[in-house]
Design a protein around this motif. Sequence first.
Motif, PDB file in Angstrom:
ATOM      1  N   ALA A 119      -1.748   6.465   6.228  1.00  0.00           N
ATOM      2  CA  ALA A 119      -0.633   7.061   6.963  1.00  0.00           C
ATOM      3  C   ALA A 119      -1.189   7.935   8.064  1.00  0.00           C
ATOM      4  O   ALA A 119      -2.226   8.594   7.880  1.00  0.00           O
ATOM      5  CB  ALA A 119       0.257   7.885   6.031  1.00  0.00           C
ATOM      6  N   HIS A 171      -3.725   5.608   0.291  1.00  0.00           N
ATOM      7  CA  HIS A 171      -2.592   5.479   1.198  1.00  0.00           C
ATOM      8  C   HIS A 171      -3.074   5.587   2.636  1.00  0.00           C
ATOM      9  O   HIS A 171      -3.878   6.466   2.957  1.00  0.00           O
ATOM     10  CB  HIS A 171      -1.565   6.570   0.908  1.00  0.00           C
ATOM     11  CG  HIS A 171      -0.913   6.420  -0.438  1.00  0.00           C
ATOM     12  ND1 HIS A 171       0.349   5.896  -0.598  1.00  0.00           N
ATOM     13  CD2 HIS A 171      -1.367   6.694  -1.681  1.00  0.00           C
ATOM     14  CE1 HIS A 171       0.642   5.864  -1.882  1.00  0.00           C
ATOM     15  NE2 HIS A 171      -0.384   6.344  -2.574  1.00  0.00           N
ATOM     16  N   LYS A 217      -2.689  -1.363   8.575  1.00  0.00           N
ATOM     17  CA  LYS A 217      -3.370  -2.035   7.471  1.00  0.00           C
ATOM     18  C   LYS A 217      -4.219  -3.217   7.960  1.00  0.00           C
ATOM     19  O   LYS A 217      -5.381  -3.348   7.589  1.00  0.00           O
ATOM     20  CB  LYS A 217      -2.297  -2.505   6.475  1.00  0.00           C
ATOM     21  CG  LYS A 217      -2.801  -3.298   5.327  1.00  0.00           C
ATOM     22  CD  LYS A 217      -1.633  -3.868   4.547  1.00  0.00           C
ATOM     23  CE  LYS A 217      -0.981  -4.989   5.338  1.00  0.00           C
ATOM     24  NZ  LYS A 217       0.196  -5.564   4.647  1.00  0.00           N
ATOM     25  N   PRO A 257       4.695   4.748  -5.188  1.00  0.00           N
ATOM     26  CA  PRO A 257       4.904   4.920  -3.758  1.00  0.00           C
ATOM     27  C   PRO A 257       5.912   6.014  -3.440  1.00  0.00           C
ATOM     28  O   PRO A 257       5.895   6.588  -2.356  1.00  0.00           O
ATOM     29  CB  PRO A 257       5.424   3.552  -3.309  1.00  0.00           C
ATOM     30  CG  PRO A 257       5.978   2.922  -4.529  1.00  0.00           C
ATOM     31  CD  PRO A 257       5.217   3.488  -5.693  1.00  0.00           C
ATOM     32  N   GLY A 263      -4.140   8.719  -3.390  1.00  0.00           N
ATOM     33  CA  GLY A 263      -2.740   9.034  -3.641  1.00  0.00           C
ATOM     34  C   GLY A 263      -2.305   8.656  -5.028  1.00  0.00           C
ATOM     35  O   GLY A 263      -3.077   8.100  -5.809  1.00  0.00           O
ATOM     36  N   VAL A 273      -2.200   1.085   0.078  1.00  0.00           N
ATOM     37  CA  VAL A 273      -0.759   1.114   0.277  1.00  0.00           C
ATOM     38  C   VAL A 273      -0.482   1.656   1.672  1.00  0.00           C
ATOM     39  O   VAL A 273      -0.984   2.723   2.032  1.00  0.00           O
ATOM     40  CB  VAL A 273      -0.073   1.989  -0.802  1.00  0.00           C
ATOM     41  CG1 VAL A 273       1.406   2.137  -0.512  1.00  0.00           C
ATOM     42  CG2 VAL A 273      -0.292   1.382  -2.186  1.00  0.00           C
ATOM     43  N   ALA A 274       0.278   0.906   2.452  1.00  0.00           N
ATOM     44  CA  ALA A 274       0.550   1.316   3.824  1.00  0.00           C
ATOM     45  C   ALA A 274       1.915   0.816   4.244  1.00  0.00           C
ATOM     46  O   ALA A 274       2.235  -0.349   4.021  1.00  0.00           O
ATOM     47  CB  ALA A 274      -0.513   0.738   4.755  1.00  0.00           C
ATOM     48  N   HIS A 303       2.187  -4.002  -1.667  1.00  0.00           N
ATOM     49  CA  HIS A 303       3.410  -3.190  -1.729  1.00  0.00           C
ATOM     50  C   HIS A 303       3.951  -3.180  -3.151  1.00  0.00           C
ATOM     51  O   HIS A 303       5.011  -2.623  -3.404  1.00  0.00           O
ATOM     52  CB  HIS A 303       4.476  -3.763  -0.799  1.00  0.00           C
ATOM     53  CG  HIS A 303       4.148  -3.609   0.646  1.00  0.00           C
ATOM     54  ND1 HIS A 303       4.074  -2.371   1.254  1.00  0.00           N
ATOM     55  CD2 HIS A 303       3.846  -4.498   1.600  1.00  0.00           C
ATOM     56  CE1 HIS A 303       3.756  -2.539   2.534  1.00  0.00           C
ATOM     57  NE2 HIS A 303       3.595  -3.825   2.762  1.00  0.00           N
TER      58      HIS A 303
END
Length: 231
Positions: free
Chosen positions: A218, A216, A47, A229, A225, A40-41, A203
């Motif tokens: 970030a 994740h 990504k 989200p 994580g 997830v980004a 997403h």
Amino acid sequence: DPALLLDGICKSYNRGTPAEVRVLQGASLTLRKGEAVALVAPSGAGKSTLLHIAGLLDTADAGRVVVGGTDMSAAGDAARTAMRRQDIGFIYQFHHLLPEFSAVENVVLPQRANGVRGSEAEARALTLLKMVGVDHRAGHRPAALSGGEQQRVAFCRAMANAPGVLLADEPTGNLDPATSDQVFEALMRLVRENGMAALVATHNPALAARMDRVIHLAEGQLRDGPFSPAA
Ligand code: ADP
Ligand code: ADP
């Protein structure tokens, strides 16, 4: 050995210039055989950069990429290409099927390039196409298929050589819910039955929740994580 190990990956664009963009800053990840991990980004977090480095399409400035126990960090182009063809499958939202070949031929060709006999390659191609419900379209060229059908053929092509590692970017992005489910189920079956490892950028929280864990991206790093989200 893990299916894929990323260890301290750093990557900048325009390195050493005032326009330097530091994208990955010590990103690490262990992907075990037989597990599906959601990536997830937020947009722009890096990504694509990460997937390209993991898939040996791009090189890191620092850090190690180890595929199935083989350290590819210092490998030359030929070794990287060979590993990519043999052991890594890619699924992108925008797939590039070969337009002059039929659906089944698109799934047969990567196997032939890997030394698989014609009859065997065709049998496997048809099995894969059937798993995602497009076997009735096997003889058609991509232009005669809907977007969703093309995407499913691209999925089969990525699975053609039973790669140890699958890298996917929104693999069910433009499919209707029922078809999306079918492709995701096929993906999970290949993960469970073949011990394939999958890193799936998405997403879609519902999709992420059906995988084994969520990572994740970030600030240039990867962290385990929560599935949600928002959390
Ligand atoms: P994502 O896939 O998460 O949207 P990318 O990996 O494509 O992110 O890009 C991460 C950051 O690096 C973005 O800020 C993007 O603008 C920048 N970037 C990507 N490719 C290049 C490039 N070839 N040259 C310069 N900057 C780039
Ligand atoms: P081929 O066997 O067709 O020459 P390559 O060895 O170039 O393929 O690539 C192997 C895999 O990597 C293929 O699944 C291909 O779709 C994918 N690939 C190659 N280059 C890129 C790229 N620039 N971006 C995304 N995927 C790529």
